[in-house]
Design an enzyme around this catalytic site. Structure first.
Site, PDB file in Angstrom:
ATOM      1  N   TYR A 109       0.815  -1.215   0.000  1.00  0.00           N
ATOM      2  CA  TYR A 109       0.000   0.000   0.000  1.00  0.00           C
ATOM      3  C   TYR A 109       0.853   1.273   0.000  1.00  0.00           C
ATOM      4  O   TYR A 109       0.354   2.361   0.219  1.00  0.00           O
ATOM      5  CB  TYR A 109      -0.943   0.033   1.214  1.00  0.00           C
ATOM      6  CG  TYR A 109      -2.102  -0.951   1.152  1.00  0.00           C
ATOM      7  CD1 TYR A 109      -2.339  -1.728   0.027  1.00  0.00           C
ATOM      8  CD2 TYR A 109      -2.964  -1.080   2.236  1.00  0.00           C
ATOM      9  CE1 TYR A 109      -3.406  -2.631  -0.007  1.00  0.00           C
ATOM     10  CE2 TYR A 109      -4.031  -1.971   2.201  1.00  0.00           C
ATOM     11  CZ  TYR A 109      -4.247  -2.739   1.089  1.00  0.00           C
ATOM     12  OH  TYR A 109      -5.304  -3.614   1.056  1.00  0.00           O
ATOM     13  N   LYS A 129       4.891 -14.008   4.918  1.00  0.00           N
ATOM     14  CA  LYS A 129       5.012 -14.981   3.827  1.00  0.00           C
ATOM     15  C   LYS A 129       6.483 -14.979   3.414  1.00  0.00           C
ATOM     16  O   LYS A 129       6.834 -14.769   2.243  1.00  0.00           O
ATOM     17  CB  LYS A 129       4.064 -14.561   2.690  1.00  0.00           C
ATOM     18  CG  LYS A 129       3.893 -15.569   1.598  1.00  0.00           C
ATOM     19  CD  LYS A 129       2.916 -16.689   1.897  1.00  0.00           C
ATOM     20  CE  LYS A 129       2.909 -17.671   0.743  1.00  0.00           C
ATOM     21  NZ  LYS A 129       2.217 -18.921   0.971  1.00  0.00           N
ATOM     22  N   ASP A 178      -1.197 -17.353   4.525  1.00  0.00           N
ATOM     23  CA  ASP A 178      -2.268 -18.117   3.856  1.00  0.00           C
ATOM     24  C   ASP A 178      -2.787 -19.232   4.765  1.00  0.00           C
ATOM     25  O   ASP A 178      -3.998 -19.383   4.951  1.00  0.00           O
ATOM     26  CB  ASP A 178      -1.795 -18.654   2.488  1.00  0.00           C
ATOM     27  CG  ASP A 178      -0.434 -19.327   2.520  1.00  0.00           C
ATOM     28  OD1 ASP A 178       0.241 -19.289   3.573  1.00  0.00           O
ATOM     29  OD2 ASP A 178      -0.033 -19.898   1.482  1.00  0.00           O
ATOM     30  N   ASP A 234      -5.132  -6.161   6.506  1.00  0.00           N
ATOM     31  CA  ASP A 234      -6.402  -5.705   5.948  1.00  0.00           C
ATOM     32  C   ASP A 234      -7.301  -6.903   5.658  1.00  0.00           C
ATOM     33  O   ASP A 234      -8.470  -6.957   6.061  1.00  0.00           O
ATOM     34  CB  ASP A 234      -6.111  -4.907   4.667  1.00  0.00           C
ATOM     35  CG  ASP A 234      -7.256  -4.021   4.243  1.00  0.00           C
ATOM     36  OD1 ASP A 234      -8.241  -3.898   5.006  1.00  0.00           O
ATOM     37  OD2 ASP A 234      -7.173  -3.448   3.146  1.00  0.00           O
ATOM     38  N   ASP A 270     -10.676  -8.526   7.975  1.00  0.00           N
ATOM     39  CA  ASP A 270     -12.024  -8.643   7.399  1.00  0.00           C
ATOM     40  C   ASP A 270     -12.508 -10.089   7.451  1.00  0.00           C
ATOM     41  O   ASP A 270     -13.686 -10.355   7.699  1.00  0.00           O
ATOM     42  CB  ASP A 270     -12.047  -8.145   5.943  1.00  0.00           C
ATOM     43  CG  ASP A 270     -12.214  -6.635   5.847  1.00  0.00           C
ATOM     44  OD1 ASP A 270     -11.867  -5.929   6.813  1.00  0.00           O
ATOM     45  OD2 ASP A 270     -12.691  -6.152   4.797  1.00  0.00           O
TER      46      ASP A 270
HETATM   47 MG    MG Z   1     -10.397  -3.077   4.523  1.00  0.00          MG
END
Ligand code: MG
Ligand code: NAI
Length: 328
Positions: A123, A169, A201, A225, A229
């Protein structure tokens, strides 16, 4: 600290951001510390009117306030929230995810906190189209940001007697996540905190199967992120998830959810996530008792109702807010 009241910037944004932020502000006003509130605009509506999703005065308000309460922005979310996180110099995104008695949760044993690196990773914004049909993205991981997020995560865990899992990772992204993992492990050696690490993962699957195995999950930006969620889905949805964007001097608090265009304007948004974000704001500013009282009031209303439609009830935002205020 001076005797002046602390300044709280309130940025409701768009859609249900406006509805739930009003509820959270009412709760902050009810619990007491003498705050000076200043409200400012951001998001789709102000962009439509002025051409700018994040007016400079809004950014400056967040950059100078002691803490900011944000709702959500619509299509312009990325143009609003990323600069606002920068304005408060936030390095940590803290997302507690827990199941509440009285709320139907796919996994009622969920009670964990994501401590997500908030400034870099994929990001960081280094994306290019290097030729027609060929795009690239540069993933930035620095030792200093990794150290800062790890330290925040280990402090958080140590204060609460919790364990830390470092998500990464590093078997594939050997250089970038190699640095993240190595730095976080080194920071962890300075703490008496049970520590392990997990490939992100596989962690996604284990979070669904055995969320009770995790306390504090320290994550790179994108992983945090997505995993948070995913965890939201274990506890009954986005209407319950608060978050903090923490910096050294100031911080911004927001529900994890967006503007919910499907229900915006109907007055039925669940205000719990925004009110729990206000509880985190109180604790950040050192009002631990007030924060605890707000949290307990929300828990009590979640346990006994009224519930908004996302939780299977037919109550309105203001019914729930009134019930929380009555508990307080
Ligand atoms: Mg989000
Ligand atoms: P969303 O979180 O707005 O909604 C997803 C689903 O959850 C919808 O069905 C919605 O009704 C429900 N929901 C969310 N919060 C709720 C609440 N408090 N009470 C009851 N139901 C709730 O995510 P979506 O639909 O992906 O995005 C909608 C808009 O929000 C987009 O324009 C997006 O850019 C923006 N957004 C903004 C964010 C921010 O400002 N930080 C974060 C996420 C999305």
């Amino acid at each position: 600290m001076t005797d002046d009241p602390e300044q709280i910037a309130v940025i409701p944004g768009d859609g249900i951001g406006r509805e739930v932020t009003a509820a959270a502000r009412e709760v902050l006003e009810a619990v007491g510390p003498d705050f000076a509130f200043a409200e400012a605009e951001a998001g789709d509506a102000v962009k439509e009117r002025t051409g700018e999703a994040l007016p400079d005065e809004t950014r400056q308000l967040a950059a100078s306030a002691d803490a900011t309460l944000f709702g959500a922005a619509g299509e312009t979310a990325a143009d609003v929230i990323i600069p606002l996180r920068r304005a408060v110099e936030s390095f940590a995104n803290v997302r507690p995810v827990r199941a509440y008695p009285g709320v139907d949760a796919p996994n009622p044993d969920t009670d964990l906190v994501f401590v997500r690196e908030n400034t870099e990773g994929v990001y960081a914004g280094h994306e290019s189209e290097i030729a027609p049909g060929v795009t690239t993205l540069t993933r930035v991981v620095t030792e200093s940001a990794s150290e800062e997020i790890a330290r925040y995560g280990f402090e958080y865990a140590a204060e609460r007697g919790l364990g830390v899992t470092i998500a990464h990772k590093a078997n594939v992204m050997r250089t970038t996540d190699g640095l993240f993992l190595e730095t976080a492990r080194r920071v962890g050696e300075g703490y008496d905190v049970p520590t392990d690490d997990a490939l992100m993962d596989a962690l996604a699957m284990h979070l669904v199967q055995r969320p009770e195995d995790y306390d504090v999950v320290v994550c790179p930006n994108l992983a945090g992120d997505m995993l948070s969620d995913l965890a939201a889905g274990l506890v009954g949805g986005l209407g319950l998830l608060p978050s903090a964007n923490v910096g050294e001097e100031r911080a911004l608090f927001e529900p994890v959810h967006g503007t919910a265009p499907d229900i915006a304007g109907e007055g039925v948004a669940n205000p719990s996530a925004a009110i729990l974000s206000a509880a985190m704001l109180l604790e950040y500013l050192g009002y631990d008792d007030a924060g605890q009282r707000v949290r307990a009031a929300v828990e009590s209303v979640l346990a006994s109702g009224p519930h908004t439609p996302d939780l299977g009830g037919d109550a309105t935002t203001s019914d729930v807010t009134e019930a929380v205020l009555a508990e307080l």
